[in-house]
Design a protein around this motif. Structure first.
Motif, short mmCIF file in Angstrom:
data_model
loop_
_atom_site.label_atom_id
_atom_site.label_comp_id
_atom_site.label_asym_id
_atom_site.label_seq_id
_atom_site.Cartn_x
_atom_site.Cartn_y
_atom_site.Cartn_z
N PHE A 117 0.96 -1.11 0.15
CA PHE A 117 -0.12 0.03 -0.17
C PHE A 117 0.99 1.40 -0.16
O PHE A 117 1.80 1.45 0.78
CB PHE A 117 -0.85 -0.11 1.18
N THR A 118 0.59 2.20 -0.72
CA THR A 118 1.24 3.57 -0.96
C THR A 118 0.23 4.57 -1.51
O THR A 118 -0.88 4.16 -1.93
CB THR A 118 2.63 3.46 -1.42
N LYS A 119 0.46 5.73 -1.38
CA LYS A 119 -0.50 6.96 -1.69
C LYS A 119 -0.61 7.04 -3.19
O LYS A 119 -1.92 7.34 -3.64
CB LYS A 119 0.23 8.32 -1.15
N HIS A 120 0.25 6.50 -3.94
CA HIS A 120 0.15 6.35 -5.49
C HIS A 120 1.10 5.70 -6.05
O HIS A 120 2.38 5.36 -5.65
CB HIS A 120 -0.06 7.91 -6.32
N PRO A 121 0.78 5.11 -7.40
CA PRO A 121 1.82 4.12 -8.01
C PRO A 121 3.15 4.92 -8.51
O PRO A 121 4.11 3.96 -8.51
CB PRO A 121 1.00 3.68 -9.41
N ALA A 134 -3.44 1.63 -4.26
CA ALA A 134 -2.86 3.04 -3.98
C ALA A 134 -3.99 3.90 -3.24
O ALA A 134 -5.22 3.78 -3.86
CB ALA A 134 -2.63 3.83 -5.31
N ASN A 135 -3.48 4.32 -2.19
CA ASN A 135 -4.51 5.26 -1.50
C ASN A 135 -4.10 6.57 -1.07
O ASN A 135 -3.05 6.69 -0.45
CB ASN A 135 -5.02 4.31 -0.11
N PRO A 136 -4.78 7.67 -1.46
CA PRO A 136 -4.09 8.96 -0.92
C PRO A 136 -4.20 9.41 0.38
O PRO A 136 -3.70 10.31 0.76
CB PRO A 136 -4.72 9.95 -2.08
N CYS A 137 -5.12 8.76 1.16
CA CYS A 137 -5.55 9.30 2.43
C CYS A 137 -4.50 8.58 3.42
O CYS A 137 -4.38 7.11 3.49
CB CYS A 137 -6.97 8.92 2.72
N GLY A 138 -3.88 9.04 4.38
CA GLY A 138 -2.92 8.73 5.15
C GLY A 138 -3.16 8.53 6.56
O GLY A 138 -2.38 7.98 7.28
N ASP A 139 -4.57 8.89 7.02
CA ASP A 139 -4.89 8.57 8.44
C ASP A 139 -4.70 7.18 8.89
O ASP A 139 -4.98 6.52 7.83
CB ASP A 139 -6.49 9.13 8.67
N CYS A 140 -4.39 7.08 10.18
CA CYS A 140 -4.15 5.83 10.56
C CYS A 140 -5.47 4.81 10.57
O CYS A 140 -5.46 3.69 10.06
CB CYS A 140 -3.76 5.69 12.04
N GLU A 141 -6.71 5.51 10.86
CA GLU A 141 -7.84 4.76 10.50
C GLU A 141 -8.12 4.19 9.15
O GLU A 141 -8.63 2.97 9.07
CB GLU A 141 -9.01 5.48 10.81
N ALA A 142 -7.65 4.85 8.16
CA ALA A 142 -7.94 4.29 6.82
C ALA A 142 -6.77 3.25 6.65
O ALA A 142 -7.06 2.18 5.90
CB ALA A 142 -7.41 5.49 5.60
N SER A 143 -5.46 3.36 7.14
CA SER A 143 -4.47 2.22 6.99
C SER A 143 -5.11 1.01 7.76
O SER A 143 -5.23 -0.22 7.02
CB SER A 143 -3.24 2.62 7.57
#
Length: 297
Positions: A117-121, A134-143
């Motif tokens: 997982f990372t914010k973009h490719p 790819a997930n642009p949201c970095g909050d712990c809850e999202a992870s």
């Protein structure tokens, strides 16, 4: 709530939950690929975020699952558990965590595929991953949500977590719950901040599924971001050294969970009530999750 943008948080939560289909597809591909064990690689906050996921997965499977510190893995001489038949998973929100990149590079040199997982490719990590979310949201809850969906989907495919679909469906409600819980906790949070922000030293205690977040909060949030001096320790290890530093005026923050380790938390609570006047208990059992079964708390 100070510096908290509720609408932005909920939108980012929707974005994270919107990765569900991609995560399930990746899990299905990894299942089809096959593997004999799972090796999860993290460091600092990412290690902490994977900790409860691995903890929960081990409740349902006898498949060997390893949670490795990236820096330690790179210098570890015994790597017999890490082979081409391993399923290696990692994450870096920024995509440039040097220890994660070094560990992934080492795996690639060994001919081992890596999912992550990372914010973009286009991050350095994104370019190295064989399977990517790819997930642009970095909050712990999202992870936490993304990692749990991947881990439990893998177990679902093995026939070991049959309630995965119900779990994933209900997680659509989790971010609204977390905003409400923040609102409920805010007055107490303000009291805690006023009382303890200037303390020279504080102890943070947790266990089980809450240990990763206890460690993350003390190190990544308070030490790294606020320059607050802390000590984080598990409820089990508390009685093998740290208890000697608890005095009448030493703050102890105890995060009480709801798994089998709660008895260890309660032992710490009994001790601290008799020793310090500055015991703060945050008990997750006190906070309701609407639309989410108790089995998934």
């Amino acid at each position: 709530m100070r510096n908290f943008e509720g609408e932005k948080y909920l939108e980012e939560g929707k974005t994270a939950y919107g990765k569900r289909a991609d995560i399930e597809a990746m899990a299905d591909r990894l299942t089809e690929r096959g593997y004999k064990n799972i090796v999860v690689i993290g460091i600092g906050g990412t290690w902490a975020e994977w900790s409860p996921v691995v903890h929960v997965m081990r409740h349902y499977t006898d498949l060997p699952i390893y949670l490795e510190n990236a820096a330690e893995l790179c210098v570890r001489t015994d790597k017999r558990f890490l082979t081409k038949e391993s399923l290696v998973i990692t994450a870096s929100a920024s995509g440039d965590t040097k220890e994660i990149l070094a560990a992934v590079s080492m795996c690639k040199e060994m001919g081992i595929e890596v999912a992550g997982f990372t914010k973009h490719p286009e991050t350095p990590l994104g370019k190295e991953l064989d399977y990517i979310i790819a997930n642009p949201c970095g909050d712990c809850e999202a992870s936490y949500l993304l990692f749990f969906m991947l881990g439990l989907r893998l177990l679902y495919n093995r026939g070991e977590f049959p309630d995965y679909v119900k779990f994933a469906d209900q997680m659509a409600n989790v971010f609204e719950n977390l905003v409400r819980i923040r609102e409920e906790f805010e007055p107490r949070a303000a009291e805690i901040a006023r009382a303890y922000a200037k303390e020279p030293y504080s102890i943070f205690v947790g266990s089980g599924t809450l240990w990763g977040e206890t460690y993350l909060f003390a190190m990544c949030i308070l030490e790294e971001m606020q320059w607050v001096r802390t000590k984080s320790v598990t409820s089990a290890d508390f009685f093998h050294g740290t208890l000697e530093l608890v005095e009448k005026d030493v703050p102890v923050f105890l995060f009480k969970g709801e798994d089998e380790y709660r008895a260890l938390d309660e032992r710490v609570e009994r001790f601290c009530r008799d020793v310090t006047d500055k015991l703060v208990i945050v008990d997750t059992r006190e906070y309701k999750l609407e639309g989410i079964d108790d089995a998934f708390r």
